[in-house]
Design an enzyme around this catalytic site. Structure first.
Site, PDB file in Angstrom:
ATOM      1  N   CYS A 123      12.501  64.925  72.901  1.00 68.97           N
ATOM      2  CA  CYS A 123      13.474  64.592  71.870  1.00 68.97           C
ATOM      3  C   CYS A 123      13.368  63.122  71.477  1.00 68.97           C
ATOM      4  O   CYS A 123      13.398  62.781  70.293  1.00 68.97           O
ATOM      5  CB  CYS A 123      14.886  64.916  72.364  1.00 68.97           C
ATOM      6  SG  CYS A 123      16.179  64.713  71.106  1.00 68.97           S
ATOM      7  N   CYS A 176      20.630  70.393  76.558  1.00 68.54           N
ATOM      8  CA  CYS A 176      21.699  70.575  75.576  1.00 68.54           C
ATOM      9  C   CYS A 176      21.607  71.905  74.842  1.00 68.54           C
ATOM     10  O   CYS A 176      22.621  72.441  74.394  1.00 68.54           O
ATOM     11  CB  CYS A 176      21.701  69.420  74.577  1.00 68.54           C
ATOM     12  SG  CYS A 176      20.261  69.376  73.474  1.00 68.54           S
TER      13      CYS A 176
END
Length: 380
Positions: free
Chosen positions: A101, A199
């Protein structure tokens, strides 16, 4: 400078944005929406970038007095982080989605868009520092508070990205000081728990989440000599170093527990063996990058420290770039003391002192215990 502050909705990014404003920069806040489907990202201390988080970020931006926007990066996030996570597990590797990410979303897609819009830098709440060397080159260094240092997950940044990155919290002595500052500023997130885990797996059941996307097919559990010891219900559910949940009927000849040493998804096989075989004396990867200026002669072995997990201790090592006749290059790292339970797909970050020199995604490892030695030990 014109600065784009990435605001996750947590306390760190809120304080970082406020400090950028006080430093005299022209700051705009932005929150990255990483999913279009409610409930697909964790909330509270179990994740980041949810609707709840976007509202927290907006409240902080309003207090600081900066413009605030939400940018939809959901398609890029799915392709570059979620799909990559699935592909890596399907290949028997253990990926780090937070590393991907940072690499592909926050400091590739976001920075690319920021520069296109005329911003000079992207500001985040990471605990790390950027310093200039004597020649004016940007270097990435550990934060002053090692307990909170996040330079490991930033090891994927390139020279160009470092030139446009800003980490206002790098010199802060402790997280407690950041929370106290947030409270003084009136931020509602002052005591918000830190986010952790993955997440995009809402319930935290990574095994079940992968089973839905990769499939779960029964296969064999083998020892290092190829002898069948039992069966598993899906190779993707196992990781290197795992001890529990193997369900092997007969014990090892020495009575000691077995550990997962290797996952072979193409063969749908899990290989187990003694704990000693988890000790790794060499790691290597072809997907390596340098954070700033590379070593003057990377083909010549140089001393360094290597870190293989975000919260692991650095280990003294020697590294060099090896090239073959076909022109392929590989960063080879030999720790002075064996590393424990390293899996392909993990990221090895190389340090020289406090400086992040570079990183590689691990493609292969060398065990301290050769196969024949492990077989002999188990046969006794």
């Amino acid at each position: 400078m014109k600065v784009l502050a990435a605001m996750s909705g947590g306390v760190d990014s809120a304080v970082a944005a406020a400090r950028a404003v006080e430093a005299g920069h022209d700051v705009v806040g932005v929150h990255l929406a990483l999913s279009r489907m409610p409930g697909t990202l964790r909330t509270g201390s179990r994740g980041c970038c949810t609707i709840e988080d976007s509202m927290d970020a907006q409240r902080a931006a309003n207090i600081v007095g900066i413009p605030y926007y939400v940018w939809d990066f959901s398609e890029r996030f799915k392709a570059d982080v979620v799909d990559d996570f699935i592909a890596e597990y399907s290949a028997g590797r253990t990926p780090n989605p937070c590393m991907r990410c940072n690499e592909r979303i926050k400091f590739a897609a976001l920075l690319e868009k920021a520069l296109a819009l005329g911003f000079d830098a992207v500001c985040t709440g990471h605990y790390a520092s950027i310093v200039m060397d004597a020649d004016g080159n940007h270097e990435l260094h550990r934060a002053s508070a090692w307990a909170k240092d996040q330079s490991y997950v930033l090891g994927v940044l390139t020279t160009e990205q470092l030139a446009h990155a800003m980490f206002p919290l790098g010199a802060t002595p402790s997280k407690a000081e950041v929370r106290a500052e947030a409270a003084e500023r009136g931020f509602s997130v002052a005591n918000k728990p830190d986010s952790h885990d993955i997440c995009f797996i809402p319930d935290g059941d990574t095994r079940g989440w992968l089973a839905e996307r990769v499939g779960a097919e029964a296969g064999d559990i083998l020892d290092r000599d190829g002898a069948k010891l039992g069966e598993h219900e899906g190779a993707h559910a196992y990781t290197v170093g795992q001890r529990r949940g193997l369900h092997i009927g007969r014990p090892a000849s020495d009575g000691k527990p077995r550990f997962v040493l290797e996952v072979r998804p193409k063969e749908n096989v899990v290989v187990v063996g003694p704990k000693a075989a988890l000790a790794i004396t060499e790691i290597a990867g072809s997907r390596f990058t340098w954070a700033g200026q590379p070593p003057e002669s990377p083909e010549t072995p140089f001393d360094c420290d290597v870190q293989i997990r975000a919260h692991a201790d650095p280990v003294p090592a020697r590294a060099f770039v090896m090239s073959d006749a076909a022109g392929r290059h590989e960063l080879v790292i030999t720790p002075f003391a064996p590393l424990n339970g390293v899996a392909a797909g993990q990221t090895a970050v190389v340090y020289v002192g406090t400086r992040v020199l570079g990183q590689t995604t691990i493609d292969r490892t060398v065990s301290a215990v050769p196969v024949e030695d492990a077989v002999t030990a188990q046969a006794r």
